[in-house]
Design a protein around this motif. Structure first.
Motif, short mmCIF file in Angstrom:
data_model
loop_
_atom_site.label_atom_id
_atom_site.label_comp_id
_atom_site.label_asym_id
_atom_site.label_seq_id
_atom_site.Cartn_x
_atom_site.Cartn_y
_atom_site.Cartn_z
N PHE A 165 0.83 -1.20 0.00
CA PHE A 165 0.00 0.00 0.00
C PHE A 165 0.87 1.25 0.00
CE2 PHE A 165 -2.19 3.42 2.22
CZ PHE A 165 -3.32 3.56 1.43
N SER A 166 1.95 1.25 0.75
CA SER A 166 2.84 2.41 0.81
C SER A 166 3.47 2.68 -0.55
CB SER A 166 3.95 2.19 1.85
OG SER A 166 3.40 2.06 3.13
N ILE A 167 3.88 1.62 -1.24
CA ILE A 167 4.47 1.79 -2.57
C ILE A 167 3.44 2.33 -3.55
CG2 ILE A 167 5.42 0.52 -4.54
CD1 ILE A 167 6.83 -1.29 -2.43
N VAL A 168 2.24 1.75 -3.56
CA VAL A 168 1.19 2.21 -4.47
C VAL A 168 0.82 3.66 -4.17
CG1 VAL A 168 -1.24 1.90 -5.09
CG2 VAL A 168 0.28 -0.08 -4.95
N PHE A 169 0.66 3.99 -2.90
CA PHE A 169 0.29 5.35 -2.51
C PHE A 169 1.37 6.35 -2.92
CE2 PHE A 169 -0.25 8.83 0.57
CZ PHE A 169 -1.56 9.19 0.27
N LEU A 229 3.47 6.05 -5.38
CA LEU A 229 3.43 6.20 -6.84
C LEU A 229 2.27 7.09 -7.28
CD1 LEU A 229 4.32 2.57 -7.98
CD2 LEU A 229 5.76 4.62 -8.17
N VAL A 230 1.14 6.97 -6.62
CA VAL A 230 0.00 7.84 -6.94
C VAL A 230 0.33 9.29 -6.62
CG1 VAL A 230 -2.37 8.41 -6.26
CG2 VAL A 230 -1.75 6.04 -6.72
N VAL A 231 0.92 9.54 -5.48
CA VAL A 231 1.30 10.91 -5.10
C VAL A 231 2.33 11.46 -6.09
CG1 VAL A 231 2.46 12.30 -3.35
CG2 VAL A 231 0.71 10.66 -2.67
N TRP A 232 3.31 10.64 -6.47
CA TRP A 232 4.31 11.07 -7.45
C TRP A 232 3.64 11.41 -8.79
CZ3 TRP A 232 5.80 8.25 -11.92
CH2 TRP A 232 6.85 8.82 -12.63
N LEU A 261 1.86 15.49 -12.67
CA LEU A 261 0.80 16.07 -13.49
C LEU A 261 0.59 17.54 -13.16
CD1 LEU A 261 -1.58 15.62 -15.51
CD2 LEU A 261 -2.98 15.16 -13.50
N PHE A 262 0.48 17.87 -11.87
CA PHE A 262 0.31 19.26 -11.47
C PHE A 262 1.51 20.10 -11.87
CE2 PHE A 262 -2.90 18.31 -7.87
CZ PHE A 262 -3.93 18.32 -8.79
N SER A 263 2.71 19.53 -11.77
CA SER A 263 3.91 20.26 -12.16
C SER A 263 3.85 20.62 -13.64
CB SER A 263 5.14 19.40 -11.87
OG SER A 263 6.30 20.03 -12.30
#
Length: 65
Positions: free
Chosen positions: A37-41, A43-46, A51-53
């Motif tokens: 879950f930590s890895i998936v989360f 990656l989603v935040v990254w 995208l916002f950048s």
């Protein structure tokens, strides 16, 4: 000082006699779930950050021209 010793003694007694510990296989399974879950989360935040950048970069390029 007696209060600290009493607190430590009671804490040890509570952990030894009244806490239900998970089994070793269950602890391993839950550790893997948390790691995945930590890895998936992360990656989603990254991905959202990237995208916002890009959106902000294009916005400022649009303003400059």
């Amino acid at each position: 000082m007696a209060g600290i010793v009493n607190y430590i003694s009671e804490s040890y007694n509570e952990l030894k006699n009244h806490v239900t510990w998970t089994s070793w296989p269950e602890a391993q399974r839950l550790t893997i779930v948390v790691a995945a879950f930590s890895i998936v989360f992360s990656l989603v935040v990254w991905g959202v950050d990237s995208l916002f950048s890009q959106v902000i970069e294009h916005y400022f390029e649009w303003i400059k021209s």
